[in-house]
Design a protein around this motif. Structure first.
Motif, PDB file in Angstrom:
ATOM      1  N   SER A 162       0.838  -1.204   0.000  1.00 57.24           N
ATOM      2  CA  SER A 162       0.000   0.000   0.000  1.00 57.24           C
ATOM      3  C   SER A 162       0.867   1.245   0.000  1.00 57.24           C
ATOM      4  CB  SER A 162      -0.894   0.024   1.237  1.00 57.24           C
ATOM      5  OG  SER A 162      -1.865  -0.987   1.168  1.00 57.24           O
ATOM      6  N   PRO A 163       0.338   2.334  -0.536  1.00 54.85           N
ATOM      7  CA  PRO A 163       1.088   3.600  -0.485  1.00 54.85           C
ATOM      8  C   PRO A 163       1.268   4.051   0.969  1.00 54.85           C
ATOM      9  CG  PRO A 163      -0.993   3.846  -1.706  1.00 54.85           C
ATOM     10  CD  PRO A 163      -0.926   2.444  -1.202  1.00 54.85           C
ATOM     11  N   ASP A 164       2.286   4.847   1.215  1.00 55.00           N
ATOM     12  CA  ASP A 164       2.525   5.382   2.555  1.00 55.00           C
ATOM     13  C   ASP A 164       1.270   6.066   3.076  1.00 55.00           C
ATOM     14  OD1 ASP A 164       5.117   4.482   2.560  1.00 55.00           O
ATOM     15  OD2 ASP A 164       5.980   6.391   1.914  1.00 55.00           O
ATOM     16  N   GLY A 165       1.028   5.886   4.376  1.00 54.45           N
ATOM     17  CA  GLY A 165      -0.136   6.514   4.989  1.00 54.45           C
ATOM     18  C   GLY A 165      -1.394   5.682   4.923  1.00 54.45           C
ATOM     19  N   SER A 166      -1.346   4.552   4.247  1.00 51.18           N
ATOM     20  CA  SER A 166      -2.516   3.685   4.147  1.00 51.18           C
ATOM     21  C   SER A 166      -2.711   2.934   5.461  1.00 51.18           C
ATOM     22  CB  SER A 166      -2.326   2.685   3.007  1.00 51.18           C
ATOM     23  OG  SER A 166      -3.392   1.769   2.982  1.00 51.18           O
ATOM     24  N   TYR A 173      -1.000  -4.001   2.461  1.00 50.22           N
ATOM     25  CA  TYR A 173      -1.123  -4.310   1.035  1.00 50.22           C
ATOM     26  C   TYR A 173      -2.427  -3.718   0.506  1.00 50.22           C
ATOM     27  CZ  TYR A 173       2.544  -7.630   2.089  1.00 50.22           C
ATOM     28  OH  TYR A 173       3.721  -8.192   2.498  1.00 50.22           O
ATOM     29  N   GLN A 174      -2.419  -3.398  -0.770  1.00 45.61           N
ATOM     30  CA  GLN A 174      -3.623  -2.858  -1.397  1.00 45.61           C
ATOM     31  C   GLN A 174      -4.336  -3.973  -2.141  1.00 45.61           C
ATOM     32  OE1 GLN A 174      -3.240   0.963  -3.204  1.00 45.61           O
ATOM     33  NE2 GLN A 174      -4.984   0.623  -4.556  1.00 45.61           N
TER      34      GLN A 174
END
Length: 150
Positions: free
Chosen positions: A107-111, A115-116
């Motif tokens: 996942s992008p930072d801050g998620s 994992y997305q």
């Protein structure tokens, strides 16, 4: 001379790739039994399962708190797809509920998740909450494609 016998208990936690059961929901005991795996970590990964009476008893015991024939019968009638599949290269996979998912890596930072994962039927990114099914959905993908999830 005295000898002391020491018994050591070791608990080994099975990874999703080597597990004998696999979760299909977020409640305790929501598991199915794995009967066959093929193509793990490939573009044709598949896990076939069965929903056994023992699985249903586990759910009734661990979540409901009481094992009755009525509880077992209701749990055995849970509508599930007993085979899950994945294309580990593209990240596309199916769940026990028949949903089409896409594993998109870290996942992008801050998620709120590591994992997305996107539910491509609903076009919704799983947010990590129990309601989204993130944990058991990730567990299913890990069982199919363990090399993609570290």
């Amino acid at each position: 001379m005295r000898y002391v016998l020491l018994a050591i208990s070791v608990v080994v936690l099975a990874s999703p790739a080597s597990a004998r059961t696999l979760g299909y929901g977020s409640k305790a005991g929501m598991e199915v039994t794995i009967v066959k795996k093929s193509g793990i970590n490939t573009s044709h990964a598949s896990i076939q399962t069965k929903h056994t009476r023992q699985n249903a008893i586990g759910y009734c015991r661990d979540y409901v708190g009481k094992v009755t024939e009525d509880c077992i019968a209701k749990e055995m009638n849970t509508p599930l797809h007993l085979e899950i599949t994945a294309d580990c290269k593209s990240g596309k996979f199916t769940t026990f509920y028949g949903a089409n998912m896409l594993f998109q890596g870290r996942s992008p930072d801050g998620s709120s998740t590591d994992y997305q994962i996107t539910d491509t039927d609903e076009n919704v990114v799983l947010d990590g909450s129990g309601a989204s099914g993130y944990d058991y959905t990730l567990e299913q993908f890990k069982a199919l494609c363990p090399k993609r999830v570290r």
